[in-house]
Design a protein around this motif. Structure first.
Motif: not given
Length: 259
Positions: A54, A84, A88, A92
């Motif tokens: 990330k 991303w 995120y 997750n």
């Protein structure tokens, strides 16, 4: 799902993909020509990780691109943003600072699309990942256990349906304290129908985005939800939620006693 996140629940499943062992080298080679601003310096090599890092992806945000960056650089910046977003927000995982590498072909496919975007059931995938994350999180005893899936979905769902708020509560042992609070919820603490026409008009007087009501004909469908190798059968969830929606206090009480 469509009301909270605006994600489609129809079209193709987000299933497992075969990702070559050379994915890291391929990723670095694909992003090497990206035209970044001079102050950013050379592109850092990708660290060893289970998937796309990330922090490595943050080198390719729009603010890092040169003002005259070519179309290829913009496309790669979009791919980095999608990875991303997947890692995120939507999916997750327990890998720490990396995205599941099975999402690499999906991000690239969307970024490279010239006209219509590839049709995938992202809403179903997010729900499947979150169900799996809830099941895993509830069965682990490790103090370092991580909740995977989409915490944002769970937060929004809870905010819309639980009338009580603990936004300013400060406790020493958060997990047992809040579990106890949730166990003590009564039917009166639940907003059973958060999206009535009156409630929507009061909170969104200008109306909702059409994405919120997309696929409305599928909302009560019982189906198998798929994300990667996670397959979640939701008939049981629909049965429980259907009874709860009719204010079946007996069911709520029984669920409260199942501790």
């Amino acid at each position: 799902m469509t009301y909270l996140l605006g994600l489609p629940i129809v079209d193709d499943v987000v299933g497992p993909r075969v990702v070559p062992a050379s994915w890291k080298d391929d990723l670095e080679e694909r992003f090497a020509p990206v035209q970044c601003v001079a102050v950013a310096g050379p592109i850092n090599p990708h660290p060893r990780a289970a998937g796309p890092s990330k922090t490595w992806l943050l080198q390719f945000t729009p603010t890092q691109l040169d003002a005259d960056a070519d179309e290829y650089s913009v496309t790669r910046s979009l791919e980095a943003y999608l990875l991303w977003l997947f890692g995120y927000i939507m999916f997750n995982n327990t890998h720490g600072n990396s995205v599941d590498r099975i999402l690499l072909p999906y991000a690239r496919e969307i970024a490279d699309a010239e006209d219509d975007l590839p049709p995938y059931s992202w809403g179903s995938a997010v729900l499947a990942a979150t169900y799996r994350g809830l099941c895993n999180g509830c069965s682990k005893t490790d103090g370092e256990a991580i909740f995977s899936g989409c915490p944002l979905l769970l937060q929004l769902w809870s905010y819309e349906r639980i009338a009580r708020s603990w936004a300013h509560a400060q406790v020493r042992h958060a997990y047992p304290e809040f579990v106890s609070e949730l166990d003590m919820l009564t039917p009166e603490d639940v907003i059973w129908e958060p999206y009535t026409p009156e409630a929507v008009a009061r909170r969104a007087p200008l109306g909702l985005s059409p994405h919120c009501s997309a696929n409305a004909g599928m909302w009560l469908t019982t189906a198998v939800l798929v994300y990667d190798i996670a397959v979640e059968v939701v008939e049981e969830w629909h049965a429980v939620l259907s009874r709860l929606a009719h204010h079946d206090a007996a069911v709520v009480g029984a669920m409260g006693r199942c501790r």
